[in-house]
Design a protein around this motif. Structure first.
Motif, PDB file in Angstrom:
ATOM      1  N   ILE A 336       1.344  -1.456  -0.166  1.00 56.62           N
ATOM      2  CA  ILE A 336      -0.070   0.396   0.024  1.00 56.62           C
ATOM      3  C   ILE A 336       0.950   1.303   0.560  1.00 56.62           C
ATOM      4  CG2 ILE A 336      -1.721   1.192   1.166  1.00 56.62           C
ATOM      5  CD1 ILE A 336      -2.288  -1.042   2.352  1.00 56.62           C
ATOM      6  N   TYR A 337       0.444   2.193  -0.973  1.00 51.62           N
ATOM      7  CA  TYR A 337       0.972   3.209  -1.268  1.00 51.62           C
ATOM      8  C   TYR A 337       0.478   4.403  -0.809  1.00 51.62           C
ATOM      9  CZ  TYR A 337       5.589   1.379  -3.583  1.00 51.62           C
ATOM     10  OH  TYR A 337       6.381   0.446  -2.612  1.00 51.62           O
ATOM     11  N   GLY A 338       0.833   5.233  -0.035  1.00 49.90           N
ATOM     12  CA  GLY A 338      -0.569   6.032   0.871  1.00 49.90           C
ATOM     13  C   GLY A 338      -1.899   5.946   1.529  1.00 49.90           C
ATOM     14  N   ARG A 339      -2.296   6.872   1.368  1.00 49.91           N
ATOM     15  CA  ARG A 339      -4.112   6.809   2.865  1.00 49.91           C
ATOM     16  C   ARG A 339      -5.206   6.215   1.160  1.00 49.91           C
ATOM     17  NH1 ARG A 339      -2.568   9.831   6.909  1.00 49.91           N
ATOM     18  NH2 ARG A 339      -4.160   7.688   7.976  1.00 49.91           N
ATOM     19  N   THR A 340      -5.109   4.861   2.545  1.00 44.94           N
ATOM     20  CA  THR A 340      -6.461   4.591   1.440  1.00 44.94           C
ATOM     21  C   THR A 340      -7.903   4.546   1.947  1.00 44.94           C
ATOM     22  OG1 THR A 340      -5.905   2.148   2.607  1.00 44.94           O
ATOM     23  CG2 THR A 340      -5.176   2.338  -0.192  1.00 44.94           C
ATOM     24  N   ARG A 341      -7.619   4.851   3.412  1.00 47.06           N
ATOM     25  CA  ARG A 341      -8.558   4.803   4.682  1.00 47.06           C
ATOM     26  C   ARG A 341      -9.650   6.276   4.399  1.00 47.06           C
ATOM     27  NH1 ARG A 341      -5.518   1.756   8.159  1.00 47.06           N
ATOM     28  NH2 ARG A 341      -6.987  -0.084   8.966  1.00 47.06           N
ATOM     29  N   GLY A 342     -11.033   5.884   3.989  1.00 49.98           N
ATOM     30  CA  GLY A 342     -11.658   7.093   3.073  1.00 49.98           C
ATOM     31  C   GLY A 342     -11.924   7.410   2.393  1.00 49.98           C
ATOM     32  N   ALA A 343     -11.659   6.960   1.524  1.00 45.64           N
ATOM     33  CA  ALA A 343     -11.035   6.944  -0.177  1.00 45.64           C
ATOM     34  C   ALA A 343     -12.853   7.346  -0.446  1.00 45.64           C
ATOM     35  CB  ALA A 343     -10.220   5.659  -1.142  1.00 45.64           C
ATOM     36  N   ASP A 344     -13.553   7.415  -1.335  1.00 42.09           N
ATOM     37  CA  ASP A 344     -14.798   7.534  -2.032  1.00 42.09           C
ATOM     38  C   ASP A 344     -14.462   6.464  -3.418  1.00 42.09           C
ATOM     39  OD1 ASP A 344     -14.040   9.845  -3.978  1.00 42.09           O
ATOM     40  OD2 ASP A 344     -14.127  11.044  -2.057  1.00 42.09           O
ATOM     41  N   LYS A 345     -13.724   6.125  -3.915  1.00 44.60           N
ATOM     42  CA  LYS A 345     -13.308   5.505  -5.039  1.00 44.60           C
ATOM     43  C   LYS A 345     -12.371   4.523  -4.853  1.00 44.60           C
ATOM     44  CE  LYS A 345     -14.724   9.484  -8.179  1.00 44.60           C
ATOM     45  NZ  LYS A 345     -14.845  10.246  -7.638  1.00 44.60           N
TER      46      LYS A 345
END
Length: 406
Positions: A336-345
């Protein structure tokens, strides 16, 4: 070079080690004190729930640096003694052995501690998985191939479930979320990982909170769920997250909330900086308070803090990373790169869920915020740049899909 005479770092794990190494590499020759509540030299934590737990690695392989390398840093090294209080006015750290350590600049790198369920203190067979001692005790327990109940379905719990199954334990994972890992990966990838665990013999009880840990004669006997069901177990692993290690800062005047509250340069005021799992800093792009519990983040923050402590006035740089974390579960390598929690897509741009080899982009408010790869490490890395630049979502997806069909 700005040169405080005494720099004290509280926390001797990845972040703290990174700070002291960064200081010495930059030519700092002043006094550096490194304080750690564990007796061990700095060691790597991610393998605790993977290679160490399975027995693939021994303890020595966890060391981030050997004794000779630590000695070369010329530290006042205080291991096996916890910091218990901070006097920010007089710039002194009080230690559990009664001693006090002064500083001109202080780095808080005290990490995070595993959250516990109330009433489980002193109950044999109830485990956390945060420290080396935790992992060694749990590894010994798994050698008897027990019935294991895992409370929580985050990465630590999922990794431990995979190891326990491979070692022959009967495993039941209990979680209050409808789809394990969906909060981090989204429902589609969460369901895929759930299917993998089910195929390997893990029982999953989802969407039901745990009411209590059951004990008989002072030893764990299972867990009772909120709906009254009981999962019998010989051993229980509690993997419900961690809390930042800030208790010792109470009353110090240093701002504490979800960690040590810092500005974008990781500075908390009064000569105090923070790095690693305990640091909650204002992200320079989003402006949001951000705290990340990742191994790579800890090391990167440590180097940034070292650089900023020594920077000339006004020249400290904001910390603006692309977070990276990985998880090994059975034959799956998840990155995982970046922040995935809270993604809307979420959009799969390479591979497929069915093939269990894929790359998925994650978007938030019209921008790429993260990428997840499963068993496609090289391809996953190519999307890191989209995360770093917070690329416009539609354009990034369209370009990616055109590239796939070209």
């Amino acid at each position: 070079m700005n040169s405080p005479a005494r720099i004290t770092v509280v926390g001797a794990s990845a972040a703290g080690l990174s700070v002291v190494e960064g200081l010495r590499r930059a030519g700092y020759a002043g006094r550096v004190t490194l304080i750690g509540d564990e007796k061990h030299l700095p060691y790597d934590r991610p393998p605790l729930s993977k290679q160490l737990l399975s027995g693939e690695w021994d303890v020595a392989r966890l060391q981030l640096r050997d004794g000779e390398a630590i000695e070369a840093l010329d530290l006042d090294l205080r291991l096996g003694v916890a910091a218990v209080a901070l006097d920010a006015r007089n710039r002194e750290v009080a230690l559990a052995d009664g001693s006090r350590v002064g500083y001109d600049a202080l780095v808080v790198a005290t990490g995070a501690a595993a959250r516990r369920l109330p009433g489980t203190e002193g109950v044999a067979g109830v485990h956390a998985l945060r420290t080396l001692e935790d992992a060694l005790v749990f590894r010994q327990a798994l050698r008897t191939r027990p019935r294991l109940a895992i409370v929580g379905s985050g990465f630590v719990g999922a990794e431990a479930a995979a190891v326990a199954r491979e070692l022959g334990s009967e495993v039941t994972m209990v979680t209050d979320v409808a789809v394990p890992l969906a909060d981090a990966l989204g429902p589609e990838l969460g369901r895929m990982l759930s299917e993998v665990h089910l195929e390997h013999g893990v029982s999953i009880v989802a969407g039901i909170p745990v009411e209590e840990i059951l004990a008989e004669n002072g030893r764990a006997a299972g867990v009772r769920l909120a709906d009254g069901r009981v999962v019998e177990a010989d051993e229980v692993l509690v993997g419900i997250g961690a809390r930042p290690g800030t208790t010792w800062l109470e009353g110090s005047g240093i701002p504490v909330g979800n960690g040590v509250e810092c500005d974008s340069t990781l500075y908390a005021g009064s000569g105090v900086w923070a790095a690693g799992d305990v640091a909650c800093w204002l992200h320079p792009r989003t402006g949001e308070p951000t705290r990340i519990e990742h191994r790579t983040n800890a090391a990167e923050q440590g180097l940034t803090v070292a650089r900023n402590i020594l920077a000339a006035p006004g020249e400290a740089v904001p910390f603006d990373p692309v977070p990276y974390v990985w998880s090994d579960q059975y034959d799956l390598k998840i990155q995982i790169y970046g922040r995935t929690r809270g993604a809307d897509k979420v959009r799969i741009v390479e591979g497929s869920v069915e093939g269990r080899k894929l790359v998925a982009l994650y978007g938030r408010e019209g921008r790429v915020c993260g990428v997840v790869g499963v068993n496609l490490p090289r391809a996953t890395r190519t999307y890191r740049a989209l995360v770093a630049e917070a690329a416009e979502w539609d354009q990034a997806v369209d370009t990616t899909l055109i590239g796939r069909t070209a």
